[in-house]
Design an enzyme around this catalytic site. Structure first.
Site, PDB file in Angstrom:
ATOM      1  N   ARG A  58       0.888  -1.319  -0.192  1.00 53.69           N
ATOM      2  CA  ARG A  58      -0.033  -0.131   0.110  1.00 53.69           C
ATOM      3  C   ARG A  58       1.074   1.257  -0.070  1.00 53.69           C
ATOM      4  NH1 ARG A  58      -3.122  -3.243   3.973  1.00 53.69           N
ATOM      5  NH2 ARG A  58      -1.778  -2.060   5.312  1.00 53.69           N
ATOM      6  N   GLU A  95       3.056  -6.477  13.422  1.00 46.81           N
ATOM      7  CA  GLU A  95       1.946  -6.397  14.302  1.00 46.81           C
ATOM      8  C   GLU A  95       1.567  -7.633  14.716  1.00 46.81           C
ATOM      9  OE1 GLU A  95       1.140  -2.520  11.779  1.00 46.81           O
ATOM     10  OE2 GLU A  95       2.128  -4.410  11.643  1.00 46.81           O
TER      11      GLU A  95
END
Length: 175
Positions: A58, A95
């Site tokens: 992204r 994460e």
């Protein structure tokens, strides 16, 4: 136009307790996307930039038009095994799982001023890995920019000493 209106919170994605910030509504609205690119360029307008390094995948959406408009090369920061020539890599705790990112070993030369770009800065792990890659090749990181920054997840510590700027900030819920 408020860009936050085009960033959707998706509860419990990809795991329970996470409120995922979905930027696809922003991409679906051409004027919002244009303003986000322009906004990122404005954040770093006065920073000396020789190259823009953007993160897979992204970050490419913002890094590519930014590099084009600034007239500088784009350095893809890819997940391991996706670049076709010799690379340098850096691992970090993502994460949700350990990750490794790579750049071509000739993507940055000594003395280059490099801007790092991604859609979201959360824990700061990926961005910190990008910083290490640029510096390992002799470049200088002039800053780290993102559309969204989630505060409270450790990015401030990971990126201490570097300029960090984003268009929108959200406080991450405590888990």
């Amino acid at each position: 136009m408020e860009l936050g209106d085009y960033i959707a919170a998706v509860p419990d994605f990809p795991v329970p307790g996470v409120a995922f910030k979905d930027i696809t509504p922003l991409l679906a609205e051409p004027e919002a996307f244009r303003r986000s690119v322009d906004g990122l360029l404005e954040l770093c307008r006065d920073w000396p930039v020789d190259r823009i390094a953007a993160f897979d995948a992204r970050g490419f959406l913002w890094g590519a038009p930014m590099a084009y408009l600034r007239g500088v090369p784009l350095v893809p920061v890819r997940k391991t095994g996706r670049l076709p020539r010799a690379t340098v890599g850096e691992s970090y705790q993502g994460e949700y799982a350990p990750e490794t990112v790579e750049i071509h070993d000739d993507a940055v030369t000594a003395g280059d001023s490099v801007l790092l770009v991604d859609d979201v800065i959360a824990t700061g792990g990926a961005m910190r890995a990008g910083v290490r890659l640029v510096e390992r090749l002799g470049g200088t990181v002039v800053g780290c920019v993102s559309v969204v920054r989630l505060t409270g997840l450790g990015a401030a510590e990971q990126l201490s000493g570097y300029r960090v700027a984003s268009l929108r900030e959200y406080r991450a819920p405590r888990g």
